[in-house]
Design an enzyme around this catalytic site. Structure first.
Site, PDB file in Angstrom:
ATOM      1  N   GLY A  25       0.829  -1.213   0.000  1.00 17.10           N
ATOM      2  CA  GLY A  25       0.000   0.000   0.000  1.00 17.10           C
ATOM      3  C   GLY A  25       0.848   1.241   0.000  1.00 17.10           C
ATOM      4  N   ASN A  26       0.244   2.382   0.341  1.00 17.43           N
ATOM      5  CA  ASN A  26       1.022   3.611   0.468  1.00 17.43           C
ATOM      6  C   ASN A  26       0.408   4.491   1.555  1.00 17.43           C
ATOM      7  OD1 ASN A  26      -0.926   5.542  -0.794  1.00 17.43           O
ATOM      8  ND2 ASN A  26      -0.618   4.162  -2.542  1.00 17.43           N
ATOM      9  N   HIS A  27       1.031   5.665   1.787  1.00 17.15           N
ATOM     10  CA  HIS A  27       0.648   6.474   2.956  1.00 17.15           C
ATOM     11  C   HIS A  27      -0.539   7.409   2.725  1.00 17.15           C
ATOM     12  CE1 HIS A  27       4.083   5.105   5.180  1.00 17.15           C
ATOM     13  NE2 HIS A  27       4.881   5.422   4.190  1.00 17.15           N
TER      14      HIS A  27
ATOM     15  N   ALA B 202      -3.711   7.874  -4.784  1.00 22.04           N
ATOM     16  CA  ALA B 202      -2.342   7.375  -4.921  1.00 22.04           C
ATOM     17  C   ALA B 202      -2.464   5.901  -5.302  1.00 22.04           C
ATOM     18  CB  ALA B 202      -1.588   7.545  -3.612  1.00 22.04           C
TER      19      ALA B 202
END
Ligand code: PMT
Length: 401
Positions: free
Chosen positions: A210-212, A277
């Site tokens: 995943g990402n932030h 994102a």
């Protein structure tokens, strides 16, 4: 002419010398067609009488929680349901501090805490009070919560000093309120798709890549678009944010699901804003069972995901407008300009991880908007709500061209 016809404007007057200008503000709003009610702090009544404010607003002034003669309760909740906008003018340093900290020791403040409509504050104070870090922190807190602050211009102050702190002129405050309502309707009849949040690419039933992204930027856009009258479809990766009022939400998890949802709806929208994102890579295979820990390194083969913005960019009709985001860590402008072209976007919003307070997870962002005609506009670090409004202004301008 009568730009505020049918609008209910509540004017909150707090106790400063600029309270005398509140009467002119009420007159300007009434002249513009608004129905105006006034709530005053006890201190404000030392600067301007209730009689003056009741006369110009054509309604009794509210200042106490109840009428001591007959026990009538002045209900702040019904006031907040009645109002389409609440303008606190003048807003003293004391009142701003109490608003920022949720103190509710007079009717103006309890009303603020119950407000559901846009709140505008026109500060007025001595320049040293204005410049004090405590006041500046309070203003930032309020702005982060979406309060519109009409900055005081510089000039001669009641103290005799010269500087920033005098309340903005009543006509300008009235014009600001008019603008809020004009803007509110500027996207009526338009459908806008917004992508937001991260995507999670499953490795096995337990783990993902995943990402932030928190989703805050995309949700702020969705909320502001709905406030501008647009029909908003928010396609969101996993977040814990509440769904903004008036927004239709489609929840997705992985990039492939986001791609499917965007493809399904793209043809029917006027504008698409790609703020999510999205993962650029996803595991080639998802294990059906939890991968066991071994001594050897675990190698996971990744394959590229579909570039959603670029894919729908190929199907874009002439009357559709697309906005992308570019999250960069170096050579920012060049990379963003490349993305603008390869994804066939009308504009791209660049944010760089090198700017403190930007992007991921924070309540603020620092952006540069690059349009397809080459125009570049850089904004300072601002609350995401304000950033969203700036992006929407650019979208509305582009739609009018
Ligand atoms: O969610 P927050 O915590 O508030 O943070 C906001 C944010 C930093 C996520 C946001 O401001 C932002 O920059 N979003 C875009 C992040 C990104 O993926 O940028 P990118 O440069 O990798 O992608 C360029 C554009 O292509 C983006 O519009 C992206 O949505 C889109 N894209 C990317 C990959 C992909 N497979 N499909 C896409 O559509």
């Amino acid at each position: 002419m009568y730009m505020l016809k049918g609008k209910h404007i509540l004017v909150g007057v707090s106790g400063g010398i600029a309270a005398y200008k509140a009467a002119a503000l009420v007159r300007a709003l009434v002249k513009d067609g608004a129905e105006v009610r006034v709530v005053m702090t006890p201190m404000a009544k030392h600067f301007i009488t209730s009689l003056t404010m009741a006369t110009v607003s054509k309604h009794p002034v509210l200042a106490e929680f109840y009428n001591p003669e007959n026990g009538d309760w002045n209900n702040h909740v019904s006031l907040s349901l009645w109002a389409d906008a609440y303008v606190v003018a003048p807003a003293t340093a004391n009142t701003l501090a109490k608003m920022a900290h949720g103190i509710a020791d007079n009717l103006l403040l309890t009303t603020y805490l119950s407000m559901r409509c846009p709140v505008i504050a026109a500060p007025a104070m001595d320049m040293d009070m204005w410049n004090h870090p405590a006041t500046q922190n309070n203003l930032q807190t309020l702005q982060k919560r979406g309060v519109h602050i009409i900055e005081p211009p510089a000039g001669e102050l009641a103290s005799g000093l010269e500087g920033k702190g005098r309340m903005e002129e009543p006509e300008r405050i009235a014009a600001f309120i008019e603008q809020l309502f004009v803007k509110k309707k500027s996207l009526a009849g338009k459908t806008v798709l917004v992508t937001a949040g991260p995507t999670y690419e499953a490795i096995d039933p337990v783990r993902f890549i995943g990402n932030h992204s928190s989703g805050k930027m995309g949700y702020a856009l969705a909320e502001s678009l709905a406030n501008c009258g647009a029909q908003v479809l928010l396609i969101s990766g996993p977040t814990s944010l509440p769904v903004p009022k008036g927004v239709e939400l489609v929840r997705v998890t992985a990039a492939a699901e986001m791609h499917a949802a965007v493809t399904e709806h793209f043809a029917s929208v006027d504008v698409a804003i790609f703020c999510a994102a999205v993962a650029d890579y996803t595991p080639e295979k998802k294990s059906t069972h939890k991968i066991k820990r071994e001594k050897e390194p675990l190698l996971i083969a990744l394959k590229p995901t579909v570039d959603i913005a670029a894919a729908v960019g190929k199907q874009k009709r002439k009357n559709q407008l697309t906005v992308g985001f570019a999250l960069e860590t170096g050579d920012e402008l060049t990379n963003a300009q490349k993305k603008l072209q390869t994804k066939n976007l009308d504009m791209i919003v660049l944010n760089s991880l090198n700017d403190e307070g930007m992007g991921f997870g924070s309540d603020t962002n620092k952006i540069t908007i690059i349009k397809k005609d080459g125009a570049i506009a850089t904004c300072p670090l601002l609350p995401k709500q304000k950033v969203a409004e700036i992006i929407i202004d650019a979208v509305v301008d582009a739609m009018m061209c």
